[in-house]
Design an enzyme around this catalytic site. Sequence first.
Site, PDB file in Angstrom:
ATOM      1  N   ARG A 278     -14.846  -1.880  -7.566  1.00 20.93           N
ATOM      2  CA  ARG A 278     -15.046  -0.585  -8.216  1.00 20.93           C
ATOM      3  C   ARG A 278     -14.392  -0.503  -9.599  1.00 20.93           C
ATOM      4  O   ARG A 278     -14.013   0.563 -10.062  1.00 20.93           O
ATOM      5  CB  ARG A 278     -14.551   0.560  -7.322  1.00 20.93           C
TER       6      ARG A 278
ATOM      7  N   LYS B 282     -20.920  -1.311 -23.360  1.00 24.82           N
ATOM      8  CA  LYS B 282     -22.218  -1.476 -22.706  1.00 24.82           C
ATOM      9  C   LYS B 282     -22.238  -2.823 -21.994  1.00 24.82           C
ATOM     10  O   LYS B 282     -21.996  -3.863 -22.614  1.00 24.82           O
ATOM     11  CB  LYS B 282     -23.365  -1.411 -23.708  1.00 24.82           C
TER      12      LYS B 282
ATOM     13  N   GLU C 291     -27.452  -7.792 -36.919  1.00 29.58           N
ATOM     14  CA  GLU C 291     -26.676  -6.630 -36.468  1.00 29.58           C
ATOM     15  C   GLU C 291     -25.717  -6.145 -37.557  1.00 29.58           C
ATOM     16  O   GLU C 291     -25.427  -4.961 -37.639  1.00 29.58           O
ATOM     17  CB  GLU C 291     -25.907  -6.975 -35.194  1.00 29.58           C
TER      18      GLU C 291
ATOM     19  N   LYS D  97     -19.161   0.720 -35.640  1.00 29.29           N
ATOM     20  CA  LYS D  97     -19.496   0.900 -34.233  1.00 29.29           C
ATOM     21  C   LYS D  97     -18.403   1.661 -33.502  1.00 29.29           C
ATOM     22  O   LYS D  97     -18.686   2.522 -32.664  1.00 29.29           O
ATOM     23  CB  LYS D  97     -19.746  -0.447 -33.552  1.00 29.29           C
TER      24      LYS D  97
ATOM     25  N   GLU E 200     -23.829   7.496 -25.104  1.00 27.32           N
ATOM     26  CA  GLU E 200     -25.134   7.540 -25.758  1.00 27.32           C
ATOM     27  C   GLU E 200     -25.927   8.802 -25.412  1.00 27.32           C
ATOM     28  O   GLU E 200     -27.108   8.745 -25.071  1.00 27.32           O
ATOM     29  CB  GLU E 200     -25.949   6.277 -25.422  1.00 27.32           C
TER      30      GLU E 200
ATOM     31  N   ARG F 197     -24.950   7.870 -30.830  1.00 27.44           N
ATOM     32  CA  ARG F 197     -24.809   6.451 -30.520  1.00 27.44           C
ATOM     33  C   ARG F 197     -26.181   5.784 -30.431  1.00 27.44           C
ATOM     34  O   ARG F 197     -26.300   4.572 -30.645  1.00 27.44           O
ATOM     35  CB  ARG F 197     -24.035   6.243 -29.218  1.00 27.44           C
TER      36      ARG F 197
ATOM     37  N   ASN G 105     -29.303   1.660 -31.901  1.00 32.44           N
ATOM     38  CA  ASN G 105     -30.486   0.967 -31.390  1.00 32.44           C
ATOM     39  C   ASN G 105     -31.556   0.766 -32.456  1.00 32.44           C
ATOM     40  O   ASN G 105     -32.691   0.398 -32.127  1.00 32.44           O
ATOM     41  CB  ASN G 105     -31.076   1.745 -30.213  1.00 32.44           C
TER      42      ASN G 105
ATOM     43  N   HIS H  83     -34.150  -1.917 -32.027  1.00 28.69           N
ATOM     44  CA  HIS H  83     -34.036  -2.531 -30.709  1.00 28.69           C
ATOM     45  C   HIS H  83     -35.210  -2.225 -29.779  1.00 28.69           C
ATOM     46  O   HIS H  83     -35.528  -3.047 -28.923  1.00 28.69           O
ATOM     47  CB  HIS H  83     -32.724  -2.098 -30.051  1.00 28.69           C
TER      48      HIS H  83
ATOM     49  N   HIS I  44     -36.658  -5.388 -28.287  1.00 24.92           N
ATOM     50  CA  HIS I  44     -36.602  -5.676 -26.855  1.00 24.92           C
ATOM     51  C   HIS I  44     -37.996  -5.948 -26.297  1.00 24.92           C
ATOM     52  O   HIS I  44     -38.170  -6.788 -25.405  1.00 24.92           O
ATOM     53  CB  HIS I  44     -35.965  -4.514 -26.102  1.00 24.92           C
TER      54      HIS I  44
ATOM     55  N   HIS J 257     -32.168 -12.851 -29.568  1.00 28.37           N
ATOM     56  CA  HIS J 257     -32.007 -11.403 -29.691  1.00 28.37           C
ATOM     57  C   HIS J 257     -31.890 -10.940 -31.143  1.00 28.37           C
ATOM     58  O   HIS J 257     -32.564  -9.994 -31.562  1.00 28.37           O
ATOM     59  CB  HIS J 257     -30.784 -10.947 -28.890  1.00 28.37           C
TER      60      HIS J 257
END
Length: 383
Positions: A134, A156, A198, A240, A250, A254, A258, A261, A265, A280
Amino acid sequence: MTPDAEASGTGSAPTRVPVGLGDRSYDILIGPGLLAQAGARIAALAPGAACVVVTDRHVAARHLPALGASLDAAGLRHAAVVVAPGEGSKSFDAYAEVCGAVLDARAERGDIVVALGGGVVGDLAGFVAATLKRGMRFVQVPTSLLAQVDSSVGGKTGINAPQGKNLVGAFHQPSLVLADTGCLDTLSPREFRAGYAEVAKYGLIDDAAFFDWLDGNRAAVFGENGPARRHAIAQSCRAKAAVVARDEHEHGDRALLNLGHTFGHALERLSRYDGTRLVHGEAVAIGIALAFRFSAAQGLCPMSDADRVAAHLRAVGLPTRIRDVPGWTDGAEAILDAMMQDKKVTRGRLNLILARGIGRSFVAPDVQAEAVRGFLDDELVKD
């Protein structure tokens, strides 16, 4: 901070970028020699903790011995699990393998998962840390430019599903990020270029002055491991960190991170995450160029800005068109379908990050699918 203010010598103190999240705040340390200091810094963070290092086969050959020696010198018990390199390791099978290895190492909840590698390793190891017992603490030791400026910061974590990229995951902040700029000297030119996409993104989101600086200093960033490169990394991390501190999960701005992206993606998914065809950062570069050209096509930003963005990316060797992906055969409908399975789609509505100009990106909710389909049709017939 100016690049001249970013210390660059091997004996200098690392650049520190704080990520302010209350009792979960942590530091990003940037500079050469941090791999050798990792053991001492982890021991100071968690005295007596054992470590399980998650890395991939390529990174293990380059950097695992140095990290192991550092942990040994600090008196930290440690084990390592090595996965295959590439996007294929962000999978349910690899996740189960790493979970089993951490448990077999008898790691306790207070011990540390150490992610040594690029974005794939960081996402995978972070998700293991987020879910085992956990929630375990973890430390990011990013070894690629992309990971140092983006994926290691902000918490993330996750893996891919057959339906799309990063669809299974959790927000789980690291306790420390050690970005050893010396590790970048071992990257191939392609890997370094991919990470640079990036870096450019941060200027394009909301810092036109940083993009102007990159335009004038990209040769120095790609050159020796000196002040310009360190400044580019630190400025990206500051950008960032500021966004993450405002919007950790997000729910608001935030999402601007992206930029490029959703397009990118979709291209990765349709190329079946085959790193020989597309990695990527290359997908992000194409996605950024597409986002700016789509914005221009919709009358949101000048076409001259879209052309400038594409020219900047091409100048460092990055792709900017869908047809730049080797062996591309999919049509607009397939790309749009992949985009509609992105995790940023809301109740069937396509959300994109678009731009009113360089440094003026914004969240565009409920973008009309038909407009995107027509734009993609046009893109696919261009050279």
